[in-house]
Structure formats: structure tokens, C-alpha cells
Design a protein around this motif. Structure first.
Motif, short mmCIF file in Angstrom:
data_model
loop_
_atom_site.label_atom_id
_atom_site.label_comp_id
_atom_site.label_asym_id
_atom_site.label_seq_id
_atom_site.Cartn_x
_atom_site.Cartn_y
_atom_site.Cartn_z
N ALA A 1 0.83 -1.21 0.00
CA ALA A 1 0.00 0.00 0.00
C ALA A 1 0.86 1.26 0.00
CB ALA A 1 -0.93 0.00 1.22
N HIS A 2 1.95 1.25 0.77
CA HIS A 2 2.84 2.41 0.87
C HIS A 2 3.53 2.69 -0.46
CE1 HIS A 2 4.93 5.23 3.56
NE2 HIS A 2 6.00 5.03 2.81
N VAL A 3 4.04 1.64 -1.08
CA VAL A 3 4.73 1.81 -2.37
C VAL A 3 3.75 2.28 -3.45
CG1 VAL A 3 5.91 0.59 -4.23
CG2 VAL A 3 6.55 0.15 -1.85
N TYR A 4 2.57 1.67 -3.49
CA TYR A 4 1.56 2.07 -4.48
C TYR A 4 1.19 3.54 -4.31
CZ TYR A 4 -2.97 2.64 -6.73
OH TYR A 4 -4.01 3.12 -7.48
N ALA A 5 0.91 3.95 -3.07
CA ALA A 5 0.51 5.34 -2.82
C ALA A 5 1.65 6.30 -3.17
CB ALA A 5 0.10 5.51 -1.37
N ALA A 6 2.88 5.93 -2.83
CA ALA A 6 4.03 6.80 -3.08
C ALA A 6 4.23 7.00 -4.58
CB ALA A 6 5.29 6.20 -2.45
N VAL A 7 4.19 5.92 -5.35
CA VAL A 7 4.40 6.02 -6.79
C VAL A 7 3.25 6.80 -7.44
CG1 VAL A 7 4.57 4.71 -8.94
CG2 VAL A 7 5.79 3.93 -6.90
N ALA A 8 2.01 6.52 -7.02
CA ALA A 8 0.85 7.22 -7.59
C ALA A 8 0.93 8.71 -7.32
CB ALA A 8 -0.44 6.64 -7.02
N LEU A 9 1.28 9.10 -6.11
CA LEU A 9 1.39 10.52 -5.77
C LEU A 9 2.53 11.19 -6.53
CD1 LEU A 9 0.78 10.38 -1.91
CD2 LEU A 9 -0.73 11.42 -3.63
N TRP A 10 3.63 10.47 -6.69
CA TRP A 10 4.77 11.02 -7.42
C TRP A 10 4.40 11.26 -8.88
CZ3 TRP A 10 7.92 9.09 -11.43
CH2 TRP A 10 9.08 9.82 -11.66
N LEU A 11 3.73 10.30 -9.50
CA LEU A 11 3.32 10.45 -10.90
C LEU A 11 2.32 11.58 -11.06
CD1 LEU A 11 2.95 6.69 -11.94
CD2 LEU A 11 4.76 8.28 -12.63
N ARG A 12 1.37 11.71 -10.14
CA ARG A 12 0.39 12.79 -10.23
C ARG A 12 1.05 14.15 -10.05
NH1 ARG A 12 -4.79 10.45 -6.72
NH2 ARG A 12 -5.04 8.52 -7.92
N GLY A 13 1.96 14.23 -9.09
CA GLY A 13 2.66 15.48 -8.87
C GLY A 13 3.51 15.88 -10.05
N ARG A 14 4.16 14.91 -10.65
CA ARG A 14 5.00 15.19 -11.83
C ARG A 14 4.16 15.64 -13.02
NH1 ARG A 14 10.21 14.16 -12.81
NH2 ARG A 14 10.89 13.92 -14.98
N ALA A 15 3.00 15.00 -13.19
CA ALA A 15 2.11 15.37 -14.29
C ALA A 15 1.51 16.76 -14.07
CB ALA A 15 1.00 14.34 -14.44
N ALA A 16 1.23 17.10 -12.81
CA ALA A 16 0.59 18.38 -12.51
C ALA A 16 1.53 19.56 -12.71
CB ALA A 16 0.08 18.37 -11.07
N ARG A 17 2.81 19.40 -12.35
CA ARG A 17 3.73 20.53 -12.47
C ARG A 17 4.42 20.59 -13.82
NH1 ARG A 17 6.88 17.18 -8.91
NH2 ARG A 17 8.78 16.41 -9.93
N GLY A 18 4.31 19.53 -14.62
CA GLY A 18 4.93 19.54 -15.94
C GLY A 18 6.43 19.66 -15.84
N GLY A 19 7.00 20.60 -16.59
CA GLY A 19 8.45 20.77 -16.57
C GLY A 19 8.92 21.77 -15.55
#
Length: 239
Positions: free
Chosen positions: A86-104
Motif C-alpha cells: 500500500a505504501h509503495v503504491y501510494a508513493a508512486v501514484a502521488l509522485w506520478l500525479r505530482g509530476r504530471a501536474a507541475r509539468g516541466g
């Protein structure tokens, strides 16, 4: 007649970002509690071979005969495994969302230490995951990593944890890897502990300062308590 313009609706993530952060917080507390208690168990090594071996054997017998042999130990292992997934899934999902939201664009409003800590959480998590796998293979399964030195339980059920620990940390590369991993774990706990209050919406400055101090003490105790053991083995103090 007014023309109707279709507007794209915001994409809703499932599970929500809030839910993922709560999963991170709860499972993080589970891991901190486990690592801290496990560190106290490791301190049995200073009591000598009988002390550590007795503790390792007790972990398998706790609750017996009221409960099946090793049932409490396996319940703990399953809890930790589910928490890890659960921890790894949540961490990766949040990282991907954050990266997509801020772009470059990189966020620059956070303090430098906080920003650096946030950026190292994911690679630090990878290091911790590798450490957990190696540590389990080395001191729980044993035969995979060090078949020539690992000893299994004797006919009386006694776990030779002390001898296995000394044999493992007598290898400089393993001692160095373990010590480095403890430093990464300590930093991971320190930053994650501070982030908990943000995830829970706590804003009181005084409470946050006390909370951060408690987290720093816990992280330092875990690093000092665990990292000293392989160093003392290499020095011959623990032999």
C-alpha cells in the motif's frame, strides 16, 4: 441564440490524492513503530548470545500454545507486507500525479532542506526496499545469500540469531551496506514524520516544532542503535 461551448471536465483520480496521502501516513506510522521496536530487539545483542538467541526464539513462540506456533510472527509479517504494498503504491501514484501536474516546472516555494528531502524520498524508498529484500535473504532465509555460514534452528528450536548476525556483519561489504541503509532509513523517517502533520492538516507552529523534534529523536535513535552493531562486529567487540 447563445452557442453552448463544451468544456472539458477535470479528471478525477481514483483513489483520491487525499486518500493516498492518508495511506502513506498510516502505513508510515506502522513502519516507524516496527523499526523502532525492532531496534530495541536488536539491542539484545549487547546481552550476549543467549540474550539475542532467546529473543529470536521468543518471537516464534509468542502466544503459543494459546495460539498456533509462529502465528503472531506471521500476522506481523502479513501486516508489514500489506502495508509495504500500500505504501509503495501510494508513493508512486502521488509522485506520478505530482509530476504530471507541475509539468516541466519545479516547485521553488519550499525551503531548500524540505525540497531536497521531498526529492530524495522516492530514491530513498528504493534503497530501503532493496535493503529489506537483502536483509531478509541474509538473516531470515540465510541460505540464499550466505549458505556457508547461516545456521538454522537447532533440534531444541533455539534460533542461532547471534551467530548468524556476527557471520553476516563480519563481511565488510554487508556491514557497510547495512550502515548506509540505516542512514537512509533515518532520513526517510525524519522527513516522512514531518510530512505527516501536513497530510493530517495540523498547522499549529508549536505543535509542529515539538512533533519534528520527536521525529528527529526517533530517527537518530534508530540509526545509532542499529548502525553501531555492524561496526562493533567489525571491531571485534561483538564476536
Amino acid at each position: 441564440m447563445t452557442a453552448v461551448v463544451d468544456r472539458p471536465t477535470a479528471r478525477k483520480h481514483r483513489p483520491s490524492t487525499f486518500a493516498l496521502k492518508q495511506v502513506m501516513a498510516i502505513t508510515g506510522v506502522v513502519f516507524v513503530a516496527f523499526v523502532f521496536i525492532h531496534m530495541f530487539g536488536n539491542l539484545k545483542v549487547y546481552g550476549g548470545q543467549a540474550s539475542l538467541d532467546g529473543y529470536a526464539t521468543w518471537l516464534r513462540e509468542v502466544g503459543y500454545p494459546l495460539l498456533p506456533y509462529k502465528s503472531v510472527l506471521w500476522a506481523l509479517r502479513i501486516t508489514l507486507l500489506v502495508s509495504l504494498i500500500a505504501h509503495v503504491y501510494a508513493a508512486v501514484a502521488l509522485w506520478l500525479r505530482g509530476r504530471a501536474a507541475r509539468g516541466g516546472h519545479r516547485r521553488r516555494s519550499m525551503p531548500r532542506t524540505t525540497a531536497w528531502g521531498a526529492r530524495t524520498m522516492l530514491p530513498g524508498g528504493v534503497v530501503i526496499f532493496v535493503f529489506v529484500v537483502v536483509h531478509l535473504l541474509d538473516l531470515t532465509i540465510g541460505a540464499i545469500v550466505a549458505p556457508e555460514s547461516y545456521a538454522h534452528a537447532g533440534p531444541d528450536g533455539l534460533i542461532p540469531a547471534y551467530a548468524n548476525l556476527v557471520a553476516s556483519f563480519s563481511r565488510p561489504w554487508m556491514a557497510a551496506f547495512y550502515t548506509f541503509s540505516m542512514l537512509v532509513i533515518g532520513f526517510h523517517i525524519w522527513h516522512g514524520w514531518r510530512a505527516l502533520l501536513q497530510d493530517w492538516g495540523v498547522t499549529g507552529r508549536r505543535f509542529r516544532a515539538v512533533w519534528a523534534t520527536v521525529g528527529a529523536v526517533i530517527a537518530l535513535a534508530i540509526v545509532a542503535g542499529n548502525a553501531a552493531i555492524p561496526l562493533l562486529v567489525l571491531m571485534g567487540v561483538i564476536a
